[in-house]
Scaffold this motif. Structure first.
Motif, mmCIF file in Angstrom:
data_model
loop_
_atom_site.group_PDB
_atom_site.id
_atom_site.type_symbol
_atom_site.label_atom_id
_atom_site.label_comp_id
_atom_site.label_asym_id
_atom_site.label_seq_id
_atom_site.Cartn_x
_atom_site.Cartn_y
_atom_site.Cartn_z
ATOM 1 N N MET A 1 15.175 16.868 -11.158
ATOM 2 C CA MET A 1 14.234 16.086 -10.369
ATOM 3 C C MET A 1 14.880 15.638 -9.064
ATOM 4 S SD MET A 1 11.701 16.401 -12.295
ATOM 5 C CE MET A 1 10.551 15.429 -11.308
ATOM 6 N N MET A 2 14.154 15.772 -7.963
ATOM 7 C CA MET A 2 14.638 15.327 -6.662
ATOM 8 C C MET A 2 14.676 13.801 -6.631
ATOM 9 S SD MET A 2 12.658 17.845 -4.032
ATOM 10 C CE MET A 2 12.654 19.630 -4.268
ATOM 11 N N GLN A 3 15.656 13.275 -5.904
ATOM 12 C CA GLN A 3 15.855 11.835 -5.843
ATOM 13 C C GLN A 3 15.678 11.323 -4.415
ATOM 14 O OE1 GLN A 3 16.816 9.981 -8.809
ATOM 15 N NE2 GLN A 3 16.162 11.933 -9.666
ATOM 16 N N GLY A 4 15.025 10.168 -4.282
ATOM 17 C CA GLY A 4 14.876 9.505 -2.990
ATOM 18 C C GLY A 4 15.449 8.116 -3.071
ATOM 19 N N TYR B 1 0.868 -1.185 0.000
ATOM 20 C CA TYR B 1 0.000 0.000 0.000
ATOM 21 C C TYR B 1 0.897 1.225 0.000
ATOM 22 C CZ TYR B 1 -3.723 3.243 1.245
ATOM 23 O OH TYR B 1 -4.624 4.276 1.239
ATOM 24 N N TYR B 2 0.666 2.127 -0.953
ATOM 25 C CA TYR B 2 1.495 3.320 -1.087
ATOM 26 C C TYR B 2 0.760 4.556 -0.584
ATOM 27 C CZ TYR B 2 4.282 0.421 -4.255
ATOM 28 O OH TYR B 2 5.042 -0.577 -4.796
ATOM 29 N N GLU B 3 1.470 5.330 0.235
ATOM 30 C CA GLU B 3 0.974 6.654 0.580
ATOM 31 C C GLU B 3 1.099 7.549 -0.653
ATOM 32 O OE1 GLU B 3 -0.499 7.322 3.306
ATOM 33 O OE2 GLU B 3 -0.017 5.461 4.354
ATOM 34 N N SER B 4 0.550 8.744 -0.576
ATOM 35 C CA SER B 4 0.657 9.678 -1.693
ATOM 36 C C SER B 4 2.126 9.915 -2.027
ATOM 37 C CB SER B 4 -0.012 11.008 -1.333
ATOM 38 O OG SER B 4 0.115 11.922 -2.407
ATOM 39 N N GLU B 5 2.457 9.813 -3.303
ATOM 40 C CA GLU B 5 3.826 10.034 -3.755
ATOM 41 C C GLU B 5 3.855 11.125 -4.817
ATOM 42 O OE1 GLU B 5 6.216 5.885 -3.362
ATOM 43 O OE2 GLU B 5 4.771 5.988 -4.994
ATOM 44 N N VAL B 6 4.957 11.827 -4.855
ATOM 45 C CA VAL B 6 5.099 12.916 -5.824
ATOM 46 C C VAL B 6 6.437 12.784 -6.544
ATOM 47 C CG1 VAL B 6 3.632 14.563 -4.608
ATOM 48 C CG2 VAL B 6 6.065 14.443 -4.057
ATOM 49 N N GLU B 7 6.468 13.288 -7.769
ATOM 50 C CA GLU B 7 7.714 13.526 -8.491
ATOM 51 C C GLU B 7 7.867 15.033 -8.596
ATOM 52 O OE1 GLU B 7 8.934 10.356 -11.697
ATOM 53 O OE2 GLU B 7 6.850 10.927 -12.003
ATOM 54 N N ILE B 8 8.959 15.542 -8.024
ATOM 55 C CA ILE B 8 9.140 16.991 -7.928
ATOM 56 C C ILE B 8 10.505 17.391 -8.471
ATOM 57 C CG2 ILE B 8 9.497 18.882 -6.292
ATOM 58 C CD1 ILE B 8 7.416 17.826 -4.563
ATOM 59 N N GLY B 9 10.505 18.492 -9.205
ATOM 60 C CA GLY B 9 11.761 19.078 -9.656
ATOM 61 C C GLY B 9 11.895 20.488 -9.099
ATOM 62 N N LYS C 1 5.658 17.245 -11.146
ATOM 63 C CA LYS C 1 5.497 16.441 -12.357
ATOM 64 C C LYS C 1 4.305 15.498 -12.234
ATOM 65 C CE LYS C 1 7.986 13.298 -15.442
ATOM 66 N NZ LYS C 1 9.267 12.581 -15.692
ATOM 67 N N THR C 2 4.278 14.706 -11.146
ATOM 68 C CA THR C 2 3.161 13.781 -10.927
ATOM 69 C C THR C 2 2.837 13.726 -9.442
ATOM 70 O OG1 THR C 2 4.569 11.824 -10.594
ATOM 71 C CG2 THR C 2 3.900 12.316 -12.851
ATOM 72 N N GLN C 3 1.614 13.305 -9.149
ATOM 73 C CA GLN C 3 1.209 13.076 -7.763
ATOM 74 C C GLN C 3 0.175 11.969 -7.741
ATOM 75 O OE1 GLN C 3 -0.234 16.528 -5.640
ATOM 76 N NE2 GLN C 3 -0.118 15.492 -3.673
ATOM 77 N N THR C 4 0.399 10.988 -6.895
ATOM 78 C CA THR C 4 -0.538 9.873 -6.790
ATOM 79 C C THR C 4 -1.319 9.972 -5.492
ATOM 80 O OG1 THR C 4 1.023 8.407 -5.649
ATOM 81 C CG2 THR C 4 1.056 8.381 -8.059
ATOM 82 N N ALA C 5 -2.527 9.437 -5.512
ATOM 83 C CA ALA C 5 -3.316 9.332 -4.287
ATOM 84 C C ALA C 5 -2.894 8.061 -3.553
ATOM 85 C CB ALA C 5 -4.803 9.276 -4.629
ATOM 86 N N PRO C 6 -3.149 7.974 -2.244
ATOM 87 C CA PRO C 6 -2.872 6.719 -1.527
ATOM 88 C C PRO C 6 -3.616 5.564 -2.208
ATOM 89 C CG PRO C 6 -3.366 8.485 0.015
ATOM 90 C CD PRO C 6 -3.688 9.015 -1.351
#
Length: 455
Positions: free
Chosen positions: A336-339, A170-178, A387-392
């Motif tokens: 783009m930020m990296q994790g 199960y994924y919490e909200s995730e984002v791709e950010i630059g 760039k993108t954002q997902t819902a949980p």
């Protein structure tokens, strides 16, 4: 084999620092042979002790896993040598130097490392040389085995449908950010003021009125320098040090303090604490010229015009990074930020100052330019790109295809490696000490050894 190979990679990366064993009295013996390579009982015990010292949790079958890990590495090394895969002495020495620097930082200094390890730096390097060369040869062989392995969309789907629904992550909200960052240039007056301050500190230290360590903790503008009392341990061949700073470190005599000089991070004075060949210990004080509201306004105006081009579509974000960004690291990631898992980040992995900005953005949007201060204390201006954002959500092919495909590819690679081992082991002479004959992790080696012995 898959679980074992995962354990192998952890060991190779984390247990090459070999500590002295002054109280060791048990006679050593050969417990494993493959081809012309041997595994000693001490190789296993030393590896486990090193893992414990570094805080790793040792599984119940740790001895068996370490033994299998060593046998697996030596098998790969044998074939790499047979195939003449290239690993140069220079590559090995570079890796050794990098690891020693990491350990020095980890233990708080060269003397402390030698004290804890019970060995000199020279002895540690000698102990690490063969294991690191083997690691590199094994990695090169592994890469050769899996080089041609690819994954198709059908294979990804087949991999995914085999996963029980209640086992899907199960994924919490995730984002791709630059972020596009500009550091406005401070005025000449601000730069001169930094040099004046550093000259005052230098004079006070040289006169004995101040101690360099305390001055670094009190006056440095960079938090890390404050915490370390300005101390750094540097090797002449390091690539992550500003060239001007690096050069200055090797022009001083022990105890000497440099005149103020400029690097890309700010203005410094350096004191040489000690030098040993290509390695130096220095202390430094850094002052970062402060920009005024005037310079910040110029930076904001500059990025405002860049943002207009991004919105109009006359330039894409990656191109804007290459053309306008003052952040060197951004050039390698297209901004783009990296994790840990790549470009997808959860909210708790973000700079707290970015979170309020996200609330104003939709995927594909660019924030208004905003002033900020980076972790080193440097003032800048940036645009945030969502760039993108997902819902949980529960993992699915539509939203998480790339993650699933990566896992499926890794499984396919491990299957290829397992098949390679099953094919190759029978071509080598193998001996496993009876003490370890019941280790499930060693079954492929034990089976081949028994077969050759007619058991």
């Amino acid at each position: 084999m898959k679980k074992i190979l995962f354990f192998l990679s952890f060991l190779l990366l984390n247990t090459l620092l070999v500590f002295a064993q002054p109280n060791k009295v048990t006679a050593d013996k050969i417990v494993g042979i493959i081809g012309n390579k041997i595994v000693l009982k001490s190789d296993i015990t030393d590896r486990l002790l090193d893992m414990q010292r570094q805080g790793a949790e040792i599984p119940e079958n740790g001895q068996c896993l370490v033994f299998q890990d060593l046998m697996g590495t030596k098998t790969l090394v044998l074939q790499a040598e047979k195939d003449s895969l290239p690993v140069t002495d220079e590559e090995v020495e570079t890796d050794i130097d990098n690891r020693i620097r990491t350990y020095i930082n980890q233990f708080g200094g060269k003397n402390e490392l030698e004290k804890v390890a019970g060995k000199t730096i020279y002895q540690l390097k000698e102990d690490m040389r063969d294991p690191i060369k083997d690691q590199k040869l094994a990695a090169a062989m592994r890469n050769k085995i899996v080089d041609a392995v690819r994954i198709t969309p059908t294979e990804v789907r087949n991999y995914f449908v085999k996963i029980p629904t209640d086992s899907l992550p199960y994924y919490e909200s995730e984002v791709e950010i630059g972020q596009l960052i500009v550091f406005p240039k401070a005025s000449r007056d601000a730069e001169e003021y930094c040099k004046e301050q550093l000259n005052e500190y230098k004079a006070a230290i040289e006169s004995g009125k101040k101690d360099f360590k305390q001055a670094a903790a009190q006056y440095s503008d960079e938090p890390g320098a404050k915490e370390r009392f300005g101390q750094m341990e540097i090797n002449r061949n390091q690539k992550d040090i500003d060239p001007t700073f690096l050069s200055k470190c090797f022009t001083l005599k022990e105890g000497q303090i440099s005149n103020p000089f400029k690097s890309k991070f700010g203005y410094h004075i350096i004191q040489l604490v000690s030098r040993n060949g290509e390695d130096v210990v220095v202390r430094h004080i850094i002052k970062i010229p402060q920009v005024t509201t005037i310079e910040l306004k110029e930076g904001l105006d500059k990025l405002d015009s860049v943002r207009a081009k991004l919105i109009a579509g006359t330039i894409d974000f990656g191109t804007a990074i290459n053309k306008y960004s003052d952040d060197d690291n951004s050039k390698f990631t297209a901004g783009m930020m990296q994790g840990p898992g790549g470009t997808f980040l959860t909210i708790d992995q973000l700079d707290k100052d970015i979170i309020p900005i996200l609330k104003t953005l939709k995927p594909g949007a660019y924030s208004q330019p905003q002033a900020f201060t980076d972790p080193s204390g440097k003032q800048g201006v940036r645009i945030i790109y969502l760039k993108t954002q997902t819902a949980p959500h529960r993992e699915n092919l539509r939203d998480d295809y790339n993650k699933i495909a990566q896992r499926a590819l890794e499984e396919k690679k491990e299957n290829a490696i397992e098949a390679w081992f099953n094919k190759k082991l029978s071509s080598y002479y193998i001996m496993i000490d009876p003490e370890f004959k019941d280790c499930d992790a060693l079954k492929p080696w034990v089976d081949v050894a028994n077969k050759r012995a007619g058991k």
